[in-house]
Write a protein that holds these residues in place. Sequence first.
Motif, PDB file in Angstrom:
ATOM      1  N   TYR B  39      38.930  -4.300 -17.256  1.00  0.00           N
ATOM      2  CA  TYR B  39      38.808  -3.862 -15.730  1.00  0.00           C
ATOM      3  C   TYR B  39      37.757  -2.948 -15.275  1.00  0.00           C
ATOM      4  CZ  TYR B  39      43.782  -5.689 -15.020  1.00  0.00           C
ATOM      5  OH  TYR B  39      44.852  -6.403 -15.014  1.00  0.00           O
ATOM      6  N   ASN B  40      37.202  -2.927 -14.200  1.00  0.00           N
ATOM      7  CA  ASN B  40      36.326  -1.889 -13.902  1.00  0.00           C
ATOM      8  C   ASN B  40      36.695  -0.714 -13.932  1.00  0.00           C
ATOM      9  OD1 ASN B  40      34.438  -3.817 -13.534  1.00  0.00           O
ATOM     10  ND2 ASN B  40      34.767  -4.451 -11.561  1.00  0.00           N
ATOM     11  N   LYS B  41      37.931  -0.244 -13.374  1.00  0.00           N
ATOM     12  CA  LYS B  41      38.408   1.064 -13.158  1.00  0.00           C
ATOM     13  C   LYS B  41      39.643   1.228 -13.556  1.00  0.00           C
ATOM     14  CE  LYS B  41      37.498   4.819 -10.059  1.00  0.00           C
ATOM     15  NZ  LYS B  41      36.228   5.248 -10.943  1.00  0.00           N
ATOM     16  N   HIS B  42      40.142   2.401 -14.349  1.00  0.00           N
ATOM     17  CA  HIS B  42      41.437   2.710 -14.399  1.00  0.00           C
ATOM     18  C   HIS B  42      41.695   4.030 -13.831  1.00  0.00           C
ATOM     19  CE1 HIS B  42      43.320  -0.485 -16.830  1.00  0.00           C
ATOM     20  NE2 HIS B  42      42.188  -0.633 -17.408  1.00  0.00           N
ATOM     21  N   ASN B  43      42.944   4.446 -13.519  1.00  0.00           N
ATOM     22  CA  ASN B  43      43.001   5.835 -13.110  1.00  0.00           C
ATOM     23  C   ASN B  43      44.447   6.154 -13.868  1.00  0.00           C
ATOM     24  OD1 ASN B  43      41.787   4.734 -10.066  1.00  0.00           O
ATOM     25  ND2 ASN B  43      41.125   6.696 -10.811  1.00  0.00           N
ATOM     26  N   LYS B 100      42.131  15.071 -12.715  1.00  0.00           N
ATOM     27  CA  LYS B 100      41.640  13.745 -12.167  1.00  0.00           C
ATOM     28  C   LYS B 100      41.013  13.120 -13.412  1.00  0.00           C
ATOM     29  CE  LYS B 100      39.674  11.799  -8.146  1.00  0.00           C
ATOM     30  NZ  LYS B 100      38.936  10.600  -8.642  1.00  0.00           N
ATOM     31  N   ILE B 101      41.470  11.948 -13.492  1.00  0.00           N
ATOM     32  CA  ILE B 101      40.776  10.763 -14.587  1.00  0.00           C
ATOM     33  C   ILE B 101      40.101   9.695 -14.258  1.00  0.00           C
ATOM     34  CG2 ILE B 101      41.337   9.834 -16.735  1.00  0.00           C
ATOM     35  CD1 ILE B 101      43.818  11.775 -16.972  1.00  0.00           C
ATOM     36  N   THR B 141      36.335  10.216 -17.940  1.00  0.00           N
ATOM     37  CA  THR B 141      35.987  11.435 -17.417  1.00  0.00           C
ATOM     38  C   THR B 141      37.140  12.319 -16.783  1.00  0.00           C
ATOM     39  OG1 THR B 141      33.793  10.384 -16.575  1.00  0.00           O
ATOM     40  CG2 THR B 141      34.172  12.592 -15.712  1.00  0.00           C
ATOM     41  N   ILE B 142      37.314  13.200 -17.515  1.00  0.00           N
ATOM     42  CA  ILE B 142      38.319  14.132 -16.987  1.00  0.00           C
ATOM     43  C   ILE B 142      37.995  15.326 -16.287  1.00  0.00           C
ATOM     44  CG2 ILE B 142      40.424  15.290 -17.918  1.00  0.00           C
ATOM     45  CD1 ILE B 142      39.809  13.731 -20.682  1.00  0.00           C
ATOM     46  N   GLU B 143      38.403  15.601 -15.132  1.00  0.00           N
ATOM     47  CA  GLU B 143      37.997  16.862 -14.385  1.00  0.00           C
ATOM     48  C   GLU B 143      39.199  17.691 -13.998  1.00  0.00           C
ATOM     49  OE1 GLU B 143      36.665  15.684 -10.286  1.00  0.00           O
ATOM     50  OE2 GLU B 143      36.050  17.645  -9.911  1.00  0.00           O
TER      51      GLU B 143
END
Lengths: 239, 228
Positions: B39-43, B100-101, B141-143
């Motif tokens: 998948y392009n993106k996971h949240n 946010k991930i 990326t974890i913000e």
Amino acid sequence: MLIDPKVTKLSIFNGGGGIVEREIKLSLNQGTNEFEIAAIPASFDPNSADIKLEYVSPGDKDLITLQQTIVSLPDVNTSQQIIDREKSAATNIITYSIDFTRELREKVSEICEASSYRTYADMKGTFNFIINSKINGEVIVKILYFIADLRIKWETTLQVNINDDGKSAEIEAYLVVDNQTGFSYEDVELGFAIFELPRDTFETTGADFVPAANIPVEQQAFAELSKQKRTQRMRNIML
Amino acid sequence: MKANIPTRNKIKLNWFKSKANLDIERNINVQYDATSVSYNKHNWEVSVKYVLVKQGDPKEIPVNSPMTLYKGGLPFLFLSTAGIIGNKIISEELIDDDIKIDDDIVQVIEGEEKVTYEDASDPKQHIEVRTRFDKISRRITIENKLDNEIDLVLDFKQTKDVTFVKSTPEPSTIEEPDYKFEIKIPSEEKSRITLELQAKIVKRVTKIKPEFIRIEKVKPDFIKKEGQ
């Protein structure tokens, strides 16, 4: 004789209900002595109701004996009719009262509120007992019964003050007792138990099964207690 | 403890006061299957729970007891207890909205497809199994949007279809199938982890065996009709 033994201890379940312990010193006449206990809620469990005699002098053990206990619950339909009439009367008081002065207003509110909250569990049950005595003497009577009223329960609240370092804190814990029943308990020793009376309805094929719908909500827990298949142990009592 | 319990009232009693050590446990659980790995993106979501290790005697606190956290004299979080183990008071798990991930795909290198055959239920058919091993690179990326530094653990759990190859940085602990990354992120900063994974992609197609494929012949009826 009507007696009103003092509630000495109240052990409340966090899931609702509890155990009431009452005590009274009685004077006995020679022969049969019959007593009627006052202020027994209809939410009490007749099967678990128990009486223990504590003798003032050890020699009384053979002379004073408990003959029997008599327990019963009020009729559901009749009780409901009485409750409905009370509620209707309370509504009429509010509707037709001409004047509410401050004092009257509080009194009327108190009466009307009490009737609007009243349920079957606030009606009075019967718990009588007969003591046979061969002497004129005294005995201490201890009475114990469960109340299956889910409107009395306890919970804890925790206040956690986190210190500036973010790694330590101070905990302040409180016990909150919620008593929405029609009974008050004055100066009682409190116990708190982690226990939940069973509430689920079970499918049964037994001929003696009473449909849950016919049992008042407050009593359903005990009606189903005997049908429980899983173990449920009272975990802890905190004093 | 003695008290008066009046009808239709709530009473509040002091129970205990105690000092405690506070540990904030933040976790991110990452797991893919053969489809979701590309998948392009996971949240993903960060779960957070507060663990208080109380001093003094253990106390039995019922599950689901309300718990309010105060900082600087003001309440900042309302939650409830999830369990008690000895002196440990464990809060329920919450989703930390301040972390946010983003998990994005970086690269997919498709592997060479190998074809094998399996028997089908119909003897005239067989199942063609096309298997390939893709190399997939993902960046997480974890913000940290909080005003304080946080510690968290990212737990990548490999599955039968998606296995761990390597990562940047390397995992702090490996207990297969778990690869754990212990991360410290200062306030309002980001941290990145690149995962290189191998995904086993299997496609199954049921086909008629070649020896049973008939070549359709043109029926002579048509020719006959033309002649008439």
